[in-house]
Design a protein around this motif. Sequence first.
Motif, PDB file in Angstrom:
ATOM      1  N   ARG A  46       0.834  -1.212   0.000  1.00  0.00           N
ATOM      2  CA  ARG A  46       0.000   0.000   0.000  1.00  0.00           C
ATOM      3  C   ARG A  46       0.862   1.252   0.000  1.00  0.00           C
ATOM      4  NH1 ARG A  46      -2.702  -2.175   4.564  1.00  0.00           N
ATOM      5  NH2 ARG A  46      -4.146  -3.723   3.812  1.00  0.00           N
ATOM      6  N   ASP A  60      -0.557  -2.824 -11.409  1.00  0.00           N
ATOM      7  CA  ASP A  60      -1.119  -4.073 -10.906  1.00  0.00           C
ATOM      8  C   ASP A  60      -0.089  -4.695  -9.968  1.00  0.00           C
ATOM      9  OD1 ASP A  60      -2.594  -6.337 -10.442  1.00  0.00           O
ATOM     10  OD2 ASP A  60      -2.181  -7.240 -12.401  1.00  0.00           O
ATOM     11  N   LEU A  72      -3.477  -5.116  -5.471  1.00  0.00           N
ATOM     12  CA  LEU A  72      -3.740  -3.684  -5.546  1.00  0.00           C
ATOM     13  C   LEU A  72      -3.623  -3.280  -7.009  1.00  0.00           C
ATOM     14  CD1 LEU A  72      -1.749  -2.264  -2.511  1.00  0.00           C
ATOM     15  CD2 LEU A  72      -4.206  -2.312  -2.797  1.00  0.00           C
ATOM     16  N   GLN A  73      -4.690  -2.700  -7.538  1.00  0.00           N
ATOM     17  CA  GLN A  73      -4.692  -2.245  -8.923  1.00  0.00           C
ATOM     18  C   GLN A  73      -5.159  -0.798  -8.952  1.00  0.00           C
ATOM     19  OE1 GLN A  73      -7.415  -5.276 -10.430  1.00  0.00           O
ATOM     20  NE2 GLN A  73      -5.767  -6.041 -11.725  1.00  0.00           N
ATOM     21  N   ASP A  74      -4.581  -0.032  -9.859  1.00  0.00           N
ATOM     22  CA  ASP A  74      -4.993   1.355 -10.002  1.00  0.00           C
ATOM     23  C   ASP A  74      -4.566   1.852 -11.368  1.00  0.00           C
ATOM     24  OD1 ASP A  74      -6.101   3.788  -9.395  1.00  0.00           O
ATOM     25  OD2 ASP A  74      -4.612   4.334  -7.875  1.00  0.00           O
ATOM     26  N   THR A  75      -5.331   2.792 -11.885  1.00  0.00           N
ATOM     27  CA  THR A  75      -4.937   3.532 -13.077  1.00  0.00           C
ATOM     28  C   THR A  75      -4.643   4.942 -12.609  1.00  0.00           C
ATOM     29  OG1 THR A  75      -6.335   2.168 -14.479  1.00  0.00           O
ATOM     30  CG2 THR A  75      -5.644   4.302 -15.363  1.00  0.00           C
ATOM     31  N   ILE A  76      -3.408   5.355 -12.751  1.00  0.00           N
ATOM     32  CA  ILE A  76      -2.964   6.641 -12.226  1.00  0.00           C
ATOM     33  C   ILE A  76      -2.755   7.595 -13.397  1.00  0.00           C
ATOM     34  CG2 ILE A  76      -1.244   7.813 -10.824  1.00  0.00           C
ATOM     35  CD1 ILE A  76      -0.621   5.029  -9.597  1.00  0.00           C
ATOM     36  N   LEU A  78       2.320   1.713  -3.455  1.00  0.00           N
ATOM     37  CA  LEU A  78       1.340   2.273  -4.387  1.00  0.00           C
ATOM     38  C   LEU A  78       1.147   3.761  -4.121  1.00  0.00           C
ATOM     39  CD1 LEU A  78      -0.598   1.745  -6.729  1.00  0.00           C
ATOM     40  CD2 LEU A  78      -2.358   1.210  -5.048  1.00  0.00           C
ATOM     41  N   SER A 118      -2.135   8.075 -18.772  1.00  0.00           N
ATOM     42  CA  SER A 118      -2.318   7.274 -17.554  1.00  0.00           C
ATOM     43  C   SER A 118      -1.408   6.057 -17.587  1.00  0.00           C
ATOM     44  CB  SER A 118      -3.769   6.834 -17.413  1.00  0.00           C
ATOM     45  OG  SER A 118      -4.112   5.949 -18.459  1.00  0.00           O
ATOM     46  N   ARG A 149       1.837   6.606  -6.819  1.00  0.00           N
ATOM     47  CA  ARG A 149       0.811   7.615  -7.104  1.00  0.00           C
ATOM     48  C   ARG A 149       1.389   9.020  -7.048  1.00  0.00           C
ATOM     49  NH1 ARG A 149      -3.164   5.199  -3.592  1.00  0.00           N
ATOM     50  NH2 ARG A 149      -4.356   3.895  -4.964  1.00  0.00           N
TER      51      ARG A 149
END
Length: 188
Positions: free
Chosen positions: A61, A160, A175-179, A64, A156, A68
Amino acid sequence: MTRLRNALQRARDERGYSLIELLTVMVIMSVVMASLTDIFVTGSKAQAEMDTRFRAQQITRLALDRLRRDIHCASAVSPNTPNPWTSAQATVTLTSSTCGTVSYCTSSLGSNRWGLYREPGLSCSTTNGIKIADYLTTSTPFASYSYPATGGFLASLGIDLPISVKGSSLASYRLQDTIFLRNSTRLP
């Protein structure tokens, strides 16, 4: 004399335990103690595994969050492999003149276990980089990169980060995110 006779009579009536009785009690106590020890050892192992899993999730976390912050401030991201959709390394160009560029890369730490490293500059290595995540189950945490062709969207980078302390999909955490790169150029 009567007192002495009474005392001797009482002493003869008080018998001790036989060897069979003592062995029976010891066997029963051994079984009880063995099962209690087994429960204690199992509980200790489960606690240690849960602590390791919690630490791995917390570190991921934080990684990430670090990704970010860097990517939000970036003006460009360039994956360092021919296939930008699944990359083991990405270079983030930050807009601040004091920050320059930051590179992220993965390195194998054993069977089905990778670490995520961060290093200032255009290249990333495990010797000079700082490990920011551990127990990753993939060598390609940068899932996708999109640069807008039209439409006013920002560029972006898809992240992953699957982790597992067992090195498999068992008990995994993802943990997945599109930044979005807030400082990227918007194309009309």
